[in-house]
Design a protein around this motif. Structure first.
Motif, mmCIF file in Angstrom:
data_model
loop_
_atom_site.group_PDB
_atom_site.id
_atom_site.type_symbol
_atom_site.label_atom_id
_atom_site.label_comp_id
_atom_site.label_asym_id
_atom_site.label_seq_id
_atom_site.Cartn_x
_atom_site.Cartn_y
_atom_site.Cartn_z
ATOM 1 N N THR A 1 -9.862 -67.758 24.374
ATOM 2 C CA THR A 1 -10.751 -66.603 24.375
ATOM 3 C C THR A 1 -11.933 -66.910 25.302
ATOM 4 O OG1 THR A 1 -11.808 -65.027 22.860
ATOM 5 C CG2 THR A 1 -12.251 -67.329 22.451
ATOM 6 N N THR A 2 -12.511 -65.916 25.986
ATOM 7 C CA THR A 2 -12.261 -64.490 25.971
ATOM 8 C C THR A 2 -11.587 -64.104 27.283
ATOM 9 O OG1 THR A 2 -14.058 -63.898 24.482
ATOM 10 C CG2 THR A 2 -13.421 -62.248 26.052
ATOM 11 N N SER A 3 -10.724 -63.111 27.261
ATOM 12 C CA SER A 3 -9.919 -62.741 28.412
ATOM 13 C C SER A 3 -10.358 -61.419 29.028
ATOM 14 C CB SER A 3 -8.446 -62.628 27.997
ATOM 15 O OG SER A 3 -7.995 -63.837 27.448
ATOM 16 N N HIS A 4 -10.013 -61.240 30.290
ATOM 17 C CA HIS A 4 -10.217 -59.972 30.984
ATOM 18 C C HIS A 4 -8.849 -59.371 31.287
ATOM 19 C CE1 HIS A 4 -11.461 -57.007 33.959
ATOM 20 N NE2 HIS A 4 -12.722 -57.254 33.648
ATOM 21 N N PRO A 5 -8.673 -58.067 31.087
ATOM 22 C CA PRO A 5 -7.355 -57.457 31.342
ATOM 23 C C PRO A 5 -6.837 -57.691 32.753
ATOM 24 C CG PRO A 5 -8.755 -55.936 30.131
ATOM 25 C CD PRO A 5 -9.622 -57.096 30.509
ATOM 26 N N ASN A 6 -7.729 -57.774 33.731
ATOM 27 C CA ASN A 6 -7.284 -57.911 35.117
ATOM 28 C C ASN A 6 -6.727 -59.294 35.434
ATOM 29 O OD1 ASN A 6 -8.325 -55.372 35.260
ATOM 30 N ND2 ASN A 6 -9.767 -55.774 36.906
ATOM 31 N N ASP A 7 -6.909 -60.249 34.535
ATOM 32 C CA ASP A 7 -6.428 -61.614 34.780
ATOM 33 C C ASP A 7 -5.300 -62.015 33.845
ATOM 34 O OD1 ASP A 7 -8.232 -62.413 36.937
ATOM 35 O OD2 ASP A 7 -9.817 -62.252 35.446
ATOM 36 N N MET A 8 -4.664 -61.032 33.246
ATOM 37 C CA MET A 8 -3.555 -61.318 32.332
ATOM 38 C C MET A 8 -2.271 -61.429 33.149
ATOM 39 S SD MET A 8 -3.811 -61.797 29.075
ATOM 40 C CE MET A 8 -2.524 -62.473 28.010
ATOM 41 N N ALA A 9 -2.052 -62.613 33.728
ATOM 42 C CA ALA A 9 -0.953 -62.822 34.670
ATOM 43 C C ALA A 9 0.400 -62.872 33.961
ATOM 44 C CB ALA A 9 -1.188 -64.117 35.438
ATOM 45 N N SER B 1 -14.150 -49.636 26.739
ATOM 46 C CA SER B 1 -14.143 -48.172 26.637
ATOM 47 C C SER B 1 -12.736 -47.662 26.905
ATOM 48 C CB SER B 1 -15.124 -47.565 27.653
ATOM 49 O OG SER B 1 -15.025 -46.151 27.663
ATOM 50 N N GLY B 2 -12.443 -46.476 26.375
ATOM 51 C CA GLY B 2 -11.164 -45.840 26.663
ATOM 52 C C GLY B 2 -11.275 -44.730 27.685
ATOM 53 N N SER B 3 -12.467 -44.557 28.250
ATOM 54 C CA SER B 3 -12.714 -43.515 29.243
ATOM 55 C C SER B 3 -12.677 -44.103 30.644
ATOM 56 C CB SER B 3 -14.087 -42.869 28.997
ATOM 57 O OG SER B 3 -14.530 -42.172 30.147
ATOM 58 N N ASP B 4 -11.823 -43.570 31.488
ATOM 59 C CA ASP B 4 -11.753 -44.064 32.867
ATOM 60 C C ASP B 4 -13.077 -43.877 33.597
ATOM 61 O OD1 ASP B 4 -9.147 -44.808 32.482
ATOM 62 O OD2 ASP B 4 -8.275 -43.097 33.543
ATOM 63 N N ARG B 5 -13.773 -42.802 33.312
ATOM 64 C CA ARG B 5 -15.045 -42.555 33.979
ATOM 65 C C ARG B 5 -16.069 -43.627 33.599
ATOM 66 N NH1 ARG B 5 -20.009 -39.794 33.608
ATOM 67 N NH2 ARG B 5 -19.779 -39.583 31.353
ATOM 68 N N ILE B 6 -16.115 -43.964 32.314
ATOM 69 C CA ILE B 6 -17.053 -44.984 31.861
ATOM 70 C C ILE B 6 -16.609 -46.370 32.316
ATOM 71 C CG2 ILE B 6 -18.037 -46.105 29.829
ATOM 72 C CD1 ILE B 6 -19.259 -43.373 30.534
ATOM 73 N N LEU B 7 -15.320 -46.636 32.296
ATOM 74 C CA LEU B 7 -14.825 -47.922 32.796
ATOM 75 C C LEU B 7 -15.237 -48.142 34.250
ATOM 76 C CD1 LEU B 7 -11.256 -47.990 31.212
ATOM 77 C CD2 LEU B 7 -13.144 -49.551 30.673
ATOM 78 N N LYS B 8 -15.169 -47.089 35.038
ATOM 79 C CA LYS B 8 -15.596 -47.197 36.432
ATOM 80 C C LYS B 8 -17.091 -47.452 36.520
ATOM 81 C CE LYS B 8 -15.205 -44.876 40.903
ATOM 82 N NZ LYS B 8 -14.677 -43.678 41.624
ATOM 83 N N ARG B 9 -17.868 -46.768 35.688
ATOM 84 C CA ARG B 9 -19.316 -46.969 35.679
ATOM 85 C C ARG B 9 -19.674 -48.378 35.178
ATOM 86 N NH1 ARG B 9 -22.639 -44.679 38.433
ATOM 87 N NH2 ARG B 9 -24.250 -44.115 36.910
ATOM 88 N N HIS C 1 -10.310 -51.497 35.872
ATOM 89 C CA HIS C 1 -9.008 -51.167 35.302
ATOM 90 C C HIS C 1 -9.159 -49.820 34.617
ATOM 91 C CE1 HIS C 1 -10.333 -51.989 31.148
ATOM 92 N NE2 HIS C 1 -10.906 -53.084 31.627
ATOM 93 N N THR C 2 -8.059 -49.132 34.422
ATOM 94 C CA THR C 2 -8.078 -47.853 33.729
ATOM 95 C C THR C 2 -7.582 -48.031 32.303
ATOM 96 O OG1 THR C 2 -5.813 -47.248 34.333
ATOM 97 C CG2 THR C 2 -7.580 -46.679 35.909
ATOM 98 N N ALA C 3 -7.790 -47.013 31.490
ATOM 99 C CA ALA C 3 -7.288 -47.052 30.121
ATOM 100 C C ALA C 3 -5.767 -47.140 30.113
ATOM 101 C CB ALA C 3 -7.765 -45.827 29.352
ATOM 102 N N GLU C 4 -5.120 -46.391 30.991
ATOM 103 C CA GLU C 4 -3.657 -46.403 31.050
ATOM 104 C C GLU C 4 -3.137 -47.777 31.453
ATOM 105 O OE1 GLU C 4 0.253 -45.089 30.733
ATOM 106 O OE2 GLU C 4 -1.615 -44.177 30.020
ATOM 107 N N GLU C 5 -3.797 -48.435 32.401
ATOM 108 C CA GLU C 5 -3.383 -49.783 32.794
ATOM 109 C C GLU C 5 -3.528 -50.761 31.635
ATOM 110 O OE1 GLU C 5 -4.522 -49.429 37.575
ATOM 111 O OE2 GLU C 5 -5.971 -50.213 36.118
ATOM 112 N N TYR C 6 -4.581 -50.600 30.881
ATOM 113 C CA TYR C 6 -4.775 -51.465 29.713
ATOM 114 C C TYR C 6 -3.667 -51.227 28.685
ATOM 115 C CZ TYR C 6 -7.089 -53.535 25.613
ATOM 116 O OH TYR C 6 -7.386 -54.281 24.497
ATOM 117 N N LEU C 7 -3.328 -49.990 28.415
ATOM 118 C CA LEU C 7 -2.279 -49.686 27.438
ATOM 119 C C LEU C 7 -0.925 -50.219 27.885
ATOM 120 C CD1 LEU C 7 -3.300 -46.053 26.434
ATOM 121 C CD2 LEU C 7 -3.508 -48.116 25.027
ATOM 122 N N ARG C 8 -0.626 -50.105 29.198
ATOM 123 C CA ARG C 8 0.639 -50.639 29.698
ATOM 124 C C ARG C 8 0.673 -52.160 29.578
ATOM 125 N NH1 ARG C 8 0.788 -46.042 29.471
ATOM 126 N NH2 ARG C 8 1.483 -46.788 27.442
#
Length: 443
Positions: A242-250, A273-281, A286-293
């Motif tokens: 711990t702790t991990s970032h979704p973008n580095d989950m190889a 957050s689950g909001s793409d707009r807030i994730l970008k801010r 990463h997007t919510a959909e990318e996280y779910l996949r």
């Protein structure tokens, strides 16, 4: 060096925040142990007090100043008492701490605590000591030969520090610095030493641990390669990180969850957050959909894995619709547990200059989100009833003859069995689920 034949001086360390601070406090105690200090359980007993601070929570610096204020009477009664501030608040505030609280004798950042003995020597000469550098020397190597006591059955092991992600709400890149990974050979050596001192479970730590890229004798190592090497250590029974970032989950790390016997079925993977707009801010990239996949891929590799996460509600400019997107993501994932907080600004971060969400609205959102998370967590715990799980026992419980440990899924489990000792790893059938723990019986 201090005369080791003299009566030992007494050290009290109060630790705030994350597991990395717990690990750092242990290293500080080892550094001071080599100078003749022994740890004590209260500040009233101490010759030296160290506050190892965290800058993540709301008004973190003010809470440190408030805590320091409580030591004024103690300092007046014991003029020779030394007081130090370490950790991320020390890094962020520096000289300001001594200006606001003149009774503080030393301030040391998270990258320089290996220099504590020299700083304490300076304080002993009647001088103030301040060190918040980012030094070239490896603090872990400097401390490796310090005396070490026998350990509890679980231990933290820092493998990576700092972060290059620069999330808009986070101070870590400023207080801990850029991402740095420790060489794998040194980590494996420390892990072997921990096992020899009684440790059976190791949790690998990093601000962004799955970005680990240690330079080894034969090239770069990923976190997955490091885990597989740890898997070969006799006597080490469990591995977590711990702790991990979704973008580095190889891919190799996802595969390890399904293939590596000692890697536990638990993953802390913050989304915020689950909001793409807030994730970008937030600059999460990463997007919510990318996280779910990603969650789908991880559960395909290890269907029984327990997922935990982090959430920030009331981030600047978050609308009701953005918040509903977060609730939708939570429902889709079904978390076993999560940490959630109202947004609080950190000076110097990009989000600090943005308009805040109404305080009452943010509080209402946090209550609703935590209600959903708690409902999911209860459901996961209740689903454990009737199952057999591995439990590593750590300490006696509150009841006579009771022992408490952690399951494979990091749930607290208590059993009543006189034949169990700390460090025992047993199969346990879960017989009941409470609000915060499970009950079971040894199989």
């Amino acid at each position: 060096m201090t005369d080791q034949t003299a009566d030992p001086k007494k050290l009290f360390i109060r630790t705030y925040g994350c597991q990395m601070n717990v690990y750092d406090s242990e290293r500080m105690a080892e550094a001071m142990g080599g100078e003749g200090y022994v740890e004590v359980g209260s500040p009233e007993e101490a010759d030296m007090i160290l506050l190892n601070t965290c800058h993540i929570r709301e008004k973190a610096a003010e809470k440190v100043y408030s805590e320091l204020g409580r030591f004024k009477d103690l300092k007046d009664a014991k003029p020779d008492l030394k007081i130090g501030v370490a950790g991320c608040v020390a890094q962020a505030e520096g000289q300001e701490i001594m200006r606001r609280q003149p009774m503080v004798d030393l301030v040391v950042g998270p990258q320089t605590y290996h220099r504590l003995p020299e700083m304490v020597e300076k304080v002993g000469r009647g001088e103030k000591a301040l060190d918040t550098d980012f030094p070239a020397e490896d603090k872990f190597e400097v401390l490796k030969n310090r005396p070490k006591a026998r350990r509890a059955p679980t231990a933290f092991l820092t493998v990576q520090e700092g972060c290059d992600k620069f999330c808009a709400f986070c101070v870590v890149p400023y207080t801990r610095g850029a991402e740095v990974s420790r060489p794998p050979e040194r980590i494996l050596r420390e892990a072997q030493e921990l096992v020899e001192r009684g440790v059976r479970e190791i949790t690998l730590l990093g601000q962004n641990v799955n970005a680990y890229h240690g330079r080894g004798t034969h090239g770069d190592w990923s976190l997955a390669k490091l885990i597989w090497a740890l898997n070969d250590i006799d006597g080490l029974e469990r591995i977590r990180f711990t702790t991990s970032h979704p973008n580095d989950m190889a891919d190799d790390l996802i595969a390890a969850h399904g293939e590596c016997e000692k890697l536990m079925p638990y993953l802390h993977l913050p989304v915020q957050s689950g909001s793409d707009r807030i994730l970008k801010r937030m600059n999460r990239k990463h997007t919510a959909e990318e996280y779910l996949r990603l969650i789908e891929r991880i559960r395909t590799a290890r269907p029984d894995i327990l997922i935990s996460g982090d959430f920030i509600v009331g981030f600047p400019e978050e609308t009701g619709a953005d918040f509903e997107d977060t609730l939708s993501l939570i429902r889709a994932v079904n978390y076993g547990q999560a940490f959630s907080f109202k947004y609080s600004s950190r000076p110097g971060t990009p989000a600090a200059e943005r308009p805040l969400v109404d305080e009452a609205e943010a509080s209402d959102r946090l209550q609703r989100l935590q209600g959903l998370i708690n409902e999911q967590a209860r459901g996961v715990m209740e689903s454990m009833v009737g199952r057999e799980v591995g439990v590593l026992f750590e300490k006696p419980g509150r009841m006579e003859g009771q022992m408490v440990g952690k399951s494979d899924y990091l749930h607290a489990v208590h059993v009543s069995d006189e034949g169990i000792a700390p460090g025992d790893l047993r199969r346990v059938r879960i017989t009941g689920a409470g609000p915060n723990s499970l009950a079971g019986e040894v199989v």
